[in-house]
Design a protein around this motif. Structure first.
Motif, PDB file in Angstrom:
ATOM      1  N   ALA A  89       0.829  -1.208   0.000  1.00  0.00           N
ATOM      2  CA  ALA A  89       0.000   0.000   0.000  1.00  0.00           C
ATOM      3  C   ALA A  89       0.864   1.258   0.000  1.00  0.00           C
ATOM      4  O   ALA A  89       0.505   2.265  -0.624  1.00  0.00           O
ATOM      5  CB  ALA A  89      -0.944  -0.006   1.198  1.00  0.00           C
ATOM      6  N   GLN A  90       1.999   1.205   0.688  1.00  0.00           N
ATOM      7  CA  GLN A  90       2.895   2.365   0.741  1.00  0.00           C
ATOM      8  C   GLN A  90       3.671   2.549  -0.561  1.00  0.00           C
ATOM      9  O   GLN A  90       4.030   3.662  -0.910  1.00  0.00           O
ATOM     10  CB  GLN A  90       3.869   2.218   1.910  1.00  0.00           C
ATOM     11  CG  GLN A  90       3.217   2.333   3.265  1.00  0.00           C
ATOM     12  CD  GLN A  90       4.151   1.955   4.408  1.00  0.00           C
ATOM     13  OE1 GLN A  90       5.158   1.284   4.227  1.00  0.00           O
ATOM     14  NE2 GLN A  90       3.786   2.377   5.610  1.00  0.00           N
ATOM     15  N   LEU A  91       3.938   1.470  -1.272  1.00  0.00           N
ATOM     16  CA  LEU A  91       4.794   1.520  -2.454  1.00  0.00           C
ATOM     17  C   LEU A  91       4.053   1.669  -3.782  1.00  0.00           C
ATOM     18  O   LEU A  91       4.602   2.195  -4.744  1.00  0.00           O
ATOM     19  CB  LEU A  91       5.655   0.251  -2.525  1.00  0.00           C
ATOM     20  CG  LEU A  91       6.739   0.089  -1.465  1.00  0.00           C
ATOM     21  CD1 LEU A  91       7.278  -1.335  -1.450  1.00  0.00           C
ATOM     22  CD2 LEU A  91       7.858   1.096  -1.707  1.00  0.00           C
ATOM     23  N   THR A  92       2.817   1.197  -3.850  1.00  0.00           N
ATOM     24  CA  THR A  92       2.130   1.144  -5.138  1.00  0.00           C
ATOM     25  C   THR A  92       1.694   2.514  -5.641  1.00  0.00           C
ATOM     26  O   THR A  92       1.412   3.416  -4.847  1.00  0.00           O
ATOM     27  CB  THR A  92       0.905   0.198  -5.088  1.00  0.00           C
ATOM     28  OG1 THR A  92       0.424   0.003  -6.416  1.00  0.00           O
ATOM     29  CG2 THR A  92      -0.199   0.748  -4.199  1.00  0.00           C
ATOM     30  N   SER A  93       1.641   2.636  -6.947  1.00  0.00           N
ATOM     31  CA  SER A  93       1.091   3.847  -7.562  1.00  0.00           C
ATOM     32  C   SER A  93      -0.361   3.638  -7.979  1.00  0.00           C
ATOM     33  O   SER A  93      -1.004   4.566  -8.448  1.00  0.00           O
ATOM     34  CB  SER A  93       1.927   4.245  -8.788  1.00  0.00           C
ATOM     35  OG  SER A  93       1.852   3.249  -9.788  1.00  0.00           O
ATOM     36  N   LEU A  94      -0.877   2.427  -7.793  1.00  0.00           N
ATOM     37  CA  LEU A  94      -2.253   2.121  -8.174  1.00  0.00           C
ATOM     38  C   LEU A  94      -3.211   2.471  -7.044  1.00  0.00           C
ATOM     39  O   LEU A  94      -2.916   2.205  -5.874  1.00  0.00           O
ATOM     40  CB  LEU A  94      -2.409   0.635  -8.510  1.00  0.00           C
ATOM     41  CG  LEU A  94      -2.018   0.199  -9.913  1.00  0.00           C
ATOM     42  CD1 LEU A  94      -0.532   0.334 -10.146  1.00  0.00           C
ATOM     43  CD2 LEU A  94      -2.457  -1.220 -10.154  1.00  0.00           C
TER      44      LEU A  94
END
Length: 161
Positions: A89-94
């Protein structure tokens, strides 16, 4: 970046960290897209149920295999692979999907946009991988870009009908 062990290669360490960080974001995008696609496979309804149910199954199976390839590349580069929902959740751009399943064609639209975003994330890492001579990472990313762009095209074509 926390490295698991020292990588014995000629890859430049400071730039390798940039590549690893980009790969982690791409892994998060890929896993998020996998989860969304599987969710839509389960929850699709309507007159196009059968074709979309089958299409989503093909897509989530392909994404599941890709997640493993990306994670293993991270390990090969001496890093850990993020694997928690919090990390993803912290890393995704989606963006996250709505709590209630959207209508079938909105699912198609969201998956099209997700594939485009995943391709964009991968494309951002390729120049750094090429700069340090990391052909294996570059090859993996270029292959994944082609897959995401093809899936986005197929989903776009589905929306046009």
């Amino acid at each position: 970046m926390s490295m698991r062990y020292v990588m014995d290669s000629n890859l430049d360490d400071p730039k390798r960290i940039v590549v690893v960080d980009g790969l982690k974001k791409f892994l998060a995008d890929t896993y998020t897209l996998y989860l969304t696609t599987h969710n839509f496979h389960w929850n699709v309804t309507g007159p196009h149920f059968n074709s979309l149910h089958q299409m989503f199954m093909v897509q989530y199976n392909e994404l599941w295999l890709a997640v493993d390839l990306i994670a293993e590349r991270l390990l090969t580069l001496g890093s850990f692979a993020p694997g928690s929902y919090k990390q993803f959740a912290q890393l995704t751009s989606l963006p996250d999907v709505p709590d209630s399943p959207p209508e079938a064609m909105e699912m198609v639209s969201l998956l099209m946009k997700g594939n485009q975003l995943a391709a964009r994330t991968a494309r951002c890492v390729v120049p750094d991988a090429e700069e340090i001579g990391d052909q294996a990472t570059s090859d993996l990313l270029v292959s994944r870009i082609a897959v995401h762009e093809k899936v986005a095209w197929m989903l776009r074509a589905t929306l046009a009908g």
